[in-house]
Enzyme design. Structure first.
Site, short mmCIF file in Angstrom:
data_model
loop_
_atom_site.label_atom_id
_atom_site.label_comp_id
_atom_site.label_asym_id
_atom_site.label_seq_id
_atom_site.Cartn_x
_atom_site.Cartn_y
_atom_site.Cartn_z
N ALA A 196 -37.04 -22.79 -67.88
CA ALA A 196 -37.56 -21.72 -68.75
C ALA A 196 -38.32 -22.31 -69.93
O ALA A 196 -38.27 -21.79 -71.04
CB ALA A 196 -36.42 -20.84 -69.23
N ARG A 229 -29.93 9.01 -77.51
CA ARG A 229 -30.11 7.69 -78.10
C ARG A 229 -28.78 6.92 -78.10
O ARG A 229 -27.74 7.48 -77.75
CB ARG A 229 -30.69 7.85 -79.51
CG ARG A 229 -32.12 8.38 -79.50
CD ARG A 229 -32.58 8.80 -80.88
NE ARG A 229 -32.52 7.69 -81.83
CZ ARG A 229 -32.61 7.85 -83.15
NH1 ARG A 229 -32.76 9.07 -83.66
NH2 ARG A 229 -32.55 6.80 -83.95
N HIS A 239 -30.60 24.23 -77.12
CA HIS A 239 -32.03 24.22 -77.45
C HIS A 239 -32.31 23.60 -78.82
O HIS A 239 -31.57 23.83 -79.77
CB HIS A 239 -32.64 25.64 -77.51
CG HIS A 239 -31.98 26.66 -76.67
ND1 HIS A 239 -32.30 26.86 -75.35
CD2 HIS A 239 -31.00 27.56 -76.95
CE1 HIS A 239 -31.56 27.83 -74.86
NE2 HIS A 239 -30.75 28.27 -75.80
N TYR A 273 -30.94 18.67 -83.35
CA TYR A 273 -30.70 17.24 -83.56
C TYR A 273 -29.24 17.06 -83.94
O TYR A 273 -28.77 17.62 -84.94
CB TYR A 273 -31.59 16.67 -84.66
CG TYR A 273 -31.21 15.25 -85.00
CD1 TYR A 273 -31.43 14.22 -84.10
CD2 TYR A 273 -30.61 14.95 -86.23
CE1 TYR A 273 -31.07 12.92 -84.40
CE2 TYR A 273 -30.24 13.65 -86.54
CZ TYR A 273 -30.47 12.64 -85.62
OH TYR A 273 -30.10 11.36 -85.90
N TYR A 305 -28.83 11.67 -92.98
CA TYR A 305 -29.40 10.55 -93.73
C TYR A 305 -29.83 11.01 -95.11
O TYR A 305 -30.58 11.99 -95.24
CB TYR A 305 -30.60 9.98 -92.95
CG TYR A 305 -31.23 8.75 -93.54
CD1 TYR A 305 -30.46 7.63 -93.86
CD2 TYR A 305 -32.60 8.68 -93.75
CE1 TYR A 305 -31.04 6.49 -94.39
CE2 TYR A 305 -33.20 7.54 -94.26
CZ TYR A 305 -32.41 6.45 -94.58
OH TYR A 305 -33.00 5.32 -95.10
N SER A 342 -26.08 32.23 -88.86
CA SER A 342 -27.44 31.74 -88.63
C SER A 342 -28.20 31.56 -89.93
O SER A 342 -28.05 32.35 -90.87
CB SER A 342 -28.20 32.71 -87.73
OG SER A 342 -27.59 32.79 -86.46
N ARG A 396 -27.16 31.98 -97.30
CA ARG A 396 -28.56 32.36 -97.23
C ARG A 396 -28.80 33.43 -98.28
O ARG A 396 -27.89 34.16 -98.69
CB ARG A 396 -28.95 32.85 -95.84
CG ARG A 396 -28.15 34.00 -95.28
CD ARG A 396 -28.72 34.43 -93.93
NE ARG A 396 -27.92 35.51 -93.34
CZ ARG A 396 -27.18 35.39 -92.24
NH1 ARG A 396 -27.11 34.22 -91.63
NH2 ARG A 396 -26.51 36.43 -91.77
#
Length: 448
Positions: free
Chosen positions: A12, A319, A349, A352, A373, A409, A426
């Site tokens: 190699a 991932r 749907h 993340y 994050y 929601s 909300r």
């Protein structure tokens, strides 16, 4: 019968200049693993099997990869490029230990198989001092020809030195060789450099072995298996050949590939029974897929585990560090990273899920984002079993959502939610009767 010991020397040291890359040639990936990794994986393993890798000066990355793959590997440096025999003799210290079988392989032939190495060793066990790997070339131009007398190999003739009759021979030298390890140094040390390039050629070992009254034989394999890689085009050809091999092995094991030619697998992908892979799926390294799982089209999976009867995609991305429990579902346009989804979880749907643990049978609504994050560090989201996360929800980590909790929601949740609680965040809705009509009429008057 005592098992025969072996030493595999992998050459190699090449620069791979035609690859036009800063990455050493043997580290270019095929099916998610370096070329060197494929060769080392095919080499004899276990008790009595030693491996040496010959590298070029300054090839620290190659040494690191070899040691990652084989912690006990011996590394030798070929200081000058003076031919293949010179490269082999860089590992003189290892050869001198006198393994029964000496195998010489190349780090840029990733399609070589363990079965081929075994056939070469079998020839030595049957009394040959030298076994050379050969192939029938579609176009033999440029290859050394293997000249036979009956079943014995009498010479390897380089193309430039071959007669017209010899050039008509299609049985060519693959370069890979097995040698009686006890006689190896006696043969290798006789190889000279009286040639136009002043180099020491391993092919001369055949003539030297015969001059010592020893037998040399040829073991044939396919051209694809020993195809060397020197350019990016050849790298792509090798990838295609490896993918064809992996797809066939998967289907032979019972995996349904609806359009095999569109599915890309890694060398270490494992499958359970009755797995179905739809078209245009990419599976990278470190993936296991359980019984009855279905991977829908245009999904991308790396370093993840899919349990039994899981559903993935279409257009899903897993991932590294993601684990789907049995019966879990990741739907379209969902990305998960370092996430554990317990059995029965549904993320159907547009979500993340990162750095998260989601309890069994929870439902994650469309548009849910785990905000993991803060610009400096990653933080964990924990969702208890049976929780219901409403659509268009942001969960700002670090945060804990209790078992069986409901999140309304459109909420941005920044504080922990207890078990069985309902959390809403909300602004109150404002409704002004007739305001839309008044606004519309005002705009119409402005256009007149």
């Amino acid at each position: 019968m005592t098992a025969r010991s072996s030493l595999t020397i992998v050459l190699a040291a090449g620069e791979g200049t035609r690859m036009r890359s800063s990455l050493p040639k043997v580290l270019h990936p095929i099916a998610g693993e370096s070329m060197l990794a494929h060769v080392l994986a095919a080499a004899p393993q276990g008790d009595g099997a030693a491996i040496a890798v010959v590298i070029g000066p300054g090839h620290d990355a190659v040494e690191k990869e070899a040691k990652r793959l084989c912690p006990d590997v011996a590394i030798f440096v070929q200081r000058e490029r003076l031919g293949t025999a010179h490269a082999v003799l860089a590992a003189r210290e290892a050869i001198a230990r006198g393994a029964d079988d000496l195998l010489v392989a190349f780090g840029d032939t990733p399609l070589i198989t363990a079965e081929t190495f075994a056939r070469l060793r079998a020839a030595l066990a049957q009394g040959a001092a030298l076994a050379v790997l050969g192939f029938r070339a579609v176009d033999p131009t440029g290859y050394g020809r293997l000249l036979l007398d009956g079943s014995k190999l009498v010479a390897i003739r380089e193309h430039a030195d071959a007669s017209e009759a010899e050039r008509a021979i299609t049985l060519c030298n693959a370069g890979v060789m097995a040698m009686d390890g006890r006689r190896a140094l006696a043969i290798l040390d006789k190889i000279g450099n009286t040639n136009s390039k002043g180099e020491y050629y391993l092919v001369d070992a055949v003539a030297i072995a015969r001059s010592q009254g020893l037998d040399a034989v040829v073991i044939e394999t396919s051209e694809d298996e020993v195809r060397g890689i020197n350019t990016k085009a050849q790298l792509a050809q090798a990838e295609a050949a490896m993918q064809a091999r992996l797809r066939q092995a998967a289907m032979d094991a019972g995996v349904t590939l609806i359009a095999p030619e569109t599915v890309y697998l890694a060398a270490d992908t494992t499958f359970g029974r009755d797995v179905t892979i739809e078209p245009f799926v990419v599976i990278g390294p470190g993936v296991s897929i359980g019984d009855g799982a279905v991977v829908h089209s245009f999904s991308h999976v790396v370093q993840s585990k899919l349990g039994s009867n899981t559903l993935l995609g279409p257009f899903a991305r897993l991932r590294p560090g993601t684990s789907l429990g049995d019966g879990a579902k990741i739907g379209n346009f969902v990305e998960a990273k370092a996430a554990v989804l317990e059995p029965g979880v549904k993320v159907n749907h547009l979500s993340y899920i990162g750095d998260a643990h989601v309890g069994a049978h929870s439902n994650i609504g469309a548009g849910t984002i785990t905000c993991n994050y803060d610009g400096f560090n990653k933080h964990k989201t924990r969702i208890g079993e049976g929780a219901f996360i409403g659509t268009n929800t942001s969960l700002v980590a670090p945060i804990n959502i209790g078992a069986r909790a409901y999140i309304g929601s459109g909420s941005v949740i920044t504080r922990d939610v207890p078990d069985d609680a309902l959390a809403l965040e909300r602004s109150p809705q404002t409704t002004k009767e007739g305001a839309a009509a008044r606004f519309r009429n005002a705009k119409l008057r402005q256009t007149k």
